[in-house]
Design a protein around this motif. Structure first.
Motif, PDB file in Angstrom:
ATOM      1  N   TRP A   1     -25.790  20.827  18.152  1.00 30.41           N
ATOM      2  CA  TRP A   1     -25.033  20.381  19.315  1.00 30.41           C
ATOM      3  C   TRP A   1     -23.536  20.610  19.137  1.00 30.41           C
ATOM      4  CZ3 TRP A   1     -27.675  18.396  23.500  1.00 30.41           C
ATOM      5  CH2 TRP A   1     -29.005  18.011  23.277  1.00 30.41           C
ATOM      6  N   ILE A   2     -22.879  20.866  20.247  1.00 29.25           N
ATOM      7  CA  ILE A   2     -21.425  20.818  20.339  1.00 29.25           C
ATOM      8  C   ILE A   2     -21.060  19.466  20.946  1.00 29.25           C
ATOM      9  CG2 ILE A   2     -19.402  21.750  21.551  1.00 29.25           C
ATOM     10  CD1 ILE A   2     -20.364  23.588  19.355  1.00 29.25           C
ATOM     11  N   LEU A   3     -20.095  18.768  20.345  1.00 30.22           N
ATOM     12  CA  LEU A   3     -19.582  17.517  20.907  1.00 30.22           C
ATOM     13  C   LEU A   3     -18.232  17.799  21.551  1.00 30.22           C
ATOM     14  CD1 LEU A   3     -19.621  14.435  21.331  1.00 30.22           C
ATOM     15  CD2 LEU A   3     -18.630  14.201  19.028  1.00 30.22           C
ATOM     16  N   GLU A   4     -18.096  17.438  22.824  1.00 33.52           N
ATOM     17  CA  GLU A   4     -16.869  17.652  23.591  1.00 33.52           C
ATOM     18  C   GLU A   4     -16.212  16.315  23.906  1.00 33.52           C
ATOM     19  OE1 GLU A   4     -17.927  19.602  27.206  1.00 33.52           O
ATOM     20  OE2 GLU A   4     -18.705  21.400  26.219  1.00 33.52           O
ATOM     21  N   ILE A   5     -14.922  16.226  23.622  1.00 23.62           N
ATOM     22  CA  ILE A   5     -14.149  15.040  23.993  1.00 23.62           C
ATOM     23  C   ILE A   5     -13.071  15.475  24.986  1.00 23.62           C
ATOM     24  CG2 ILE A   5     -12.670  13.166  23.193  1.00 23.62           C
ATOM     25  CD1 ILE A   5     -15.583  12.974  22.228  1.00 23.62           C
ATOM     26  N   HIS A   6     -13.166  14.981  26.201  1.00 20.95           N
ATOM     27  CA  HIS A   6     -12.198  15.294  27.270  1.00 20.95           C
ATOM     28  C   HIS A   6     -11.587  13.971  27.716  1.00 20.95           C
ATOM     29  CE1 HIS A   6     -11.420  17.324  31.458  1.00 20.95           C
ATOM     30  NE2 HIS A   6     -10.308  17.028  30.816  1.00 20.95           N
ATOM     31  N   LEU A   7     -10.330  13.755  27.357  1.00 19.34           N
ATOM     32  CA  LEU A   7      -9.627  12.522  27.690  1.00 19.34           C
ATOM     33  C   LEU A   7      -8.634  12.766  28.822  1.00 19.34           C
ATOM     34  CD1 LEU A   7      -8.790  11.184  24.097  1.00 19.34           C
ATOM     35  CD2 LEU A   7     -10.821  10.711  25.497  1.00 19.34           C
ATOM     36  N   VAL A   8      -8.505  11.763  29.694  1.00 19.93           N
ATOM     37  CA  VAL A   8      -7.621  11.848  30.856  1.00 19.93           C
ATOM     38  C   VAL A   8      -6.841  10.539  30.953  1.00 19.93           C
ATOM     39  CG1 VAL A   8      -7.595  11.957  33.390  1.00 19.93           C
ATOM     40  CG2 VAL A   8      -9.142  13.439  32.092  1.00 19.93           C
ATOM     41  N   ASP A   9      -5.556  10.626  31.331  1.00 21.66           N
ATOM     42  CA  ASP A   9      -4.796   9.382  31.491  1.00 21.66           C
ATOM     43  C   ASP A   9      -5.287   8.618  32.716  1.00 21.66           C
ATOM     44  OD1 ASP A   9      -2.052   9.627  33.622  1.00 21.66           O
ATOM     45  OD2 ASP A   9      -3.490  11.261  33.384  1.00 21.66           O
ATOM     46  N   ARG A  10      -5.023   7.327  32.751  1.00 22.82           N
ATOM     47  CA  ARG A  10      -5.583   6.465  33.798  1.00 22.82           C
ATOM     48  C   ARG A  10      -5.075   6.816  35.197  1.00 22.82           C
ATOM     49  NH1 ARG A  10      -8.864   2.673  32.103  1.00 22.82           N
ATOM     50  NH2 ARG A  10      -8.796   1.928  29.947  1.00 22.82           N
ATOM     51  N   ASP A  11      -3.916   7.441  35.282  1.00 24.85           N
ATOM     52  CA  ASP A  11      -3.401   7.871  36.592  1.00 24.85           C
ATOM     53  C   ASP A  11      -3.909   9.248  36.986  1.00 24.85           C
ATOM     54  OD1 ASP A  11      -1.927   5.522  36.915  1.00 24.85           O
ATOM     55  OD2 ASP A  11      -0.194   6.358  35.856  1.00 24.85           O
ATOM     56  N   ARG A  12      -4.699   9.853  36.121  1.00 24.08           N
ATOM     57  CA  ARG A  12      -5.285  11.178  36.360  1.00 24.08           C
ATOM     58  C   ARG A  12      -4.202  12.212  36.670  1.00 24.08           C
ATOM     59  NH1 ARG A  12     -10.816  10.935  36.639  1.00 24.08           N
ATOM     60  NH2 ARG A  12     -11.719   8.860  36.943  1.00 24.08           N
ATOM     61  N   THR A  13      -3.225  12.298  35.779  1.00 26.28           N
ATOM     62  CA  THR A  13      -2.170  13.293  35.929  1.00 26.28           C
ATOM     63  C   THR A  13      -2.213  14.356  34.836  1.00 26.28           C
ATOM     64  OG1 THR A  13      -0.629  11.869  34.716  1.00 26.28           O
ATOM     65  CG2 THR A  13      -0.625  11.692  37.114  1.00 26.28           C
TER      66      THR A  13
END
Length: 238
Positions: free
Chosen positions: A214-226
């Motif tokens: 498996w490939i593990l992907e971590i995609h993080l986004v700020d709470r204001d989605r900017t």
């Protein structure tokens, strides 16, 4: 459609894992070459960077196939997932920029992603630093949970992201990887992704009785989605 078992040849488990690890190591070396060449810089378009990465991969690593499109995303485009096609933009001074590479080495797929914080904004730099740390936290949960399902691990990644002050930006948190082209695996594609739609155990063998990788992907986004960031690599059990 390929019949079950026709998309993949039987390979000794140690040989398969060694080949995938070798492909990933070469992809990481490609990242080092991208950085050394200074390809990621303000004032450059995402498309120009993608084209130069393609040329560098072929010239220096002999890569002529990529199992997915080369993705360079900056600024608000870092909110997008792999299937999106946002307008090409010019990289700005204070952008987060992520690169998602899928080179094929000797018919073995690599899939690696890194994020670069070009400016000095503290929260953007914190997000960039959190990506690999959260990857390791999710991997530790995978290692400690033999019966974990794709849905379970996706939910855990979401919770860890939120506990650190971020939103989880991906529709999935990873997928199978293997011999090229793994994307032609027959059957229900949801069962080959780390997502809420996969109730199966990740350690269950494939249709040939072989271990899944498996490939593990971590995609993080700020709470204001900017803005967002992305990090991925092989999920190798401890």
């Amino acid at each position: 459609m390929l019949q079950p078992g026709k998309w993949r040849r039987r390979v000794h488990p140690d040989t398969r894992l060694a080949a995938l690890l070798a492909a990933e190591a070469k992809a990481m070396a490609l990242f080092d070459a991208i950085e050394a060449a200074g390809l990621i810089a303000p004032g450059r378009s995402e498309r120009a960077v993608e084209k130069e990465i393609y040329a560098l991969a072929e010239r220096s690593f002999g890569v002529t196939k990529h199992w997915h499109k080369r993705i360079v995303r900056s600024g608000p485009n870092t909110l997008c997932t792999a299937s999106d096609n946002p307008p090409v933009r010019e990289i700005a001074e204070d952008d987060l920029v992520f690169i998602d590479l899928g080179p094929v080495f000797d018919e073995w797929e690599a899939d690696v992603g890194r994020t670069y914080a070009l400016g000095t904004a503290p929260e953007k730099r914190r997000l960039g630093a959190d990506l690999e740390r959260i990857f390791e936290t999710v991997k530790q949960h995978f290692d400690a949970t033999p019966d974990v399902t794709g849905a379970d691990l996706y939910g855990y990644a979401q919770r860890i992201a939120e506990a650190n002050g971020w939103l989880f930006g991906g529709d999935i948190a990873g997928h199978l990887v293997g011999e090229f082209p793994h994307a032609r695996i027959p059957g229900d594609k949801d069962l080959y992704r780390i997502s809420p739609k996969n109730p199966s155990r990740m350690r269950d063998p494939d249709e040939l009785g072989q271990e899944k990788h498996w490939i593990l992907e971590i995609h993080l986004v700020d709470r204001d989605r900017t803005y967002g960031g992305f990090y991925e690599r092989l999920l190798v059990p401890a």
